[in-house]
Design an enzyme around this catalytic site. Structure first.
Site, mmCIF file in Angstrom:
data_model
loop_
_atom_site.group_PDB
_atom_site.id
_atom_site.type_symbol
_atom_site.label_atom_id
_atom_site.label_comp_id
_atom_site.label_asym_id
_atom_site.label_seq_id
_atom_site.Cartn_x
_atom_site.Cartn_y
_atom_site.Cartn_z
ATOM 1 C CE LYS A 55 -1.729 2.341 3.325
ATOM 2 N NZ LYS A 55 -2.399 2.854 4.536
ATOM 3 C CG ASP B 225 -7.448 3.460 2.202
ATOM 4 O OD1 ASP B 225 -8.360 3.056 1.435
ATOM 5 O OD2 ASP B 225 -7.436 4.615 2.678
#
Length: 202
Positions: A111, A129
């Protein structure tokens, strides 16, 4: 994606930064913390150290003092100093647009690497996320059980012309409209496309 683009043609992330390095540090610090909390912490931190060399000179204890208001601050301080040391030793202090290298740095996962690649370098990738994961599964755009599966599915499905901004649109939509507990379905620009059974006020 077209509707999101019409509403917000040039979306921006909410983490304060001035370059790829300060963005990388901010995203590392943002794990299990709010963007607002990170911005409050990095305001002082970046006045003291905004380059890898300055961060290494500042040292782990003083970095920890600046970021002690956010969760896991000691581990994050250690990671920030360690990744700064690596960048100095291996990259001349420059953050490279290289996913494999970024993911090899302390405290950096898929991420974080995706955010840095997308925001700092304009790479058409999606950082998954909690907001992106929720929105995509709810609408649904792509249904997946893990962030990695979600990222791969979204990058396959979203048309190329929207990919640079797609993760920002999805994050902002999840943060302000398609909220976890009480989504604002009446104010949603894609409510007629959404098949989420828990719609509110519709």
């Amino acid at each position: 994606m077209r509707r999101f683009q019409e509403r917000e043609p040039d979306p921006r992330g909410e983490l304060d930064h001035t370059d790829p390095y300060t963005l990388l540090v901010a995203v590392v610090l943002s794990a299990q913390a709010t963007d607002r909390g990170v911005n409050l912490a990095t305001a002082g931190l970046y006045r003291a150290a905004s380059t890898p060399a300055a961060m290494v000179a500042l040292g782990e204890e003083r970095v920890a003092e600046h970021i002690r208001t956010i969760g896991l601050f000691r581990t994050k301080a250690r990671n920030v100093v360690a990744l700064s040391q690596r960048l100095l030793a291996e990259q001349g202090g420059v953050v490279p647009p290289d996913r494999a290298y970024l993911e090899s740095l302390p405290g950096v996962g898929p991420k974080t690497a995706s955010v840095v690649l997308n925001v700092a370098f304009g790479v058409p990738t999606i950082a998954v996320d909690t907001h992106v994961f929720r929105v995509s599964n709810r609408v649904p755009i792509v249904i997946a059980g893990t962030p990695d599966e979600m990222q791969a599915g979204l990058e396959r499905r979203i048309p190329p012309q929207f990919l640079v901004h797609a993760h920002h649109w999805l994050i902002l939509h999840g943060r302000y409209t398609c909220k976890a507990r009480v989504p604002d379905c009446p104010g949603c620009s894609i409510r007629d496309l959404c098949r989420f059974p828990g719609k509110t006020g519709v």
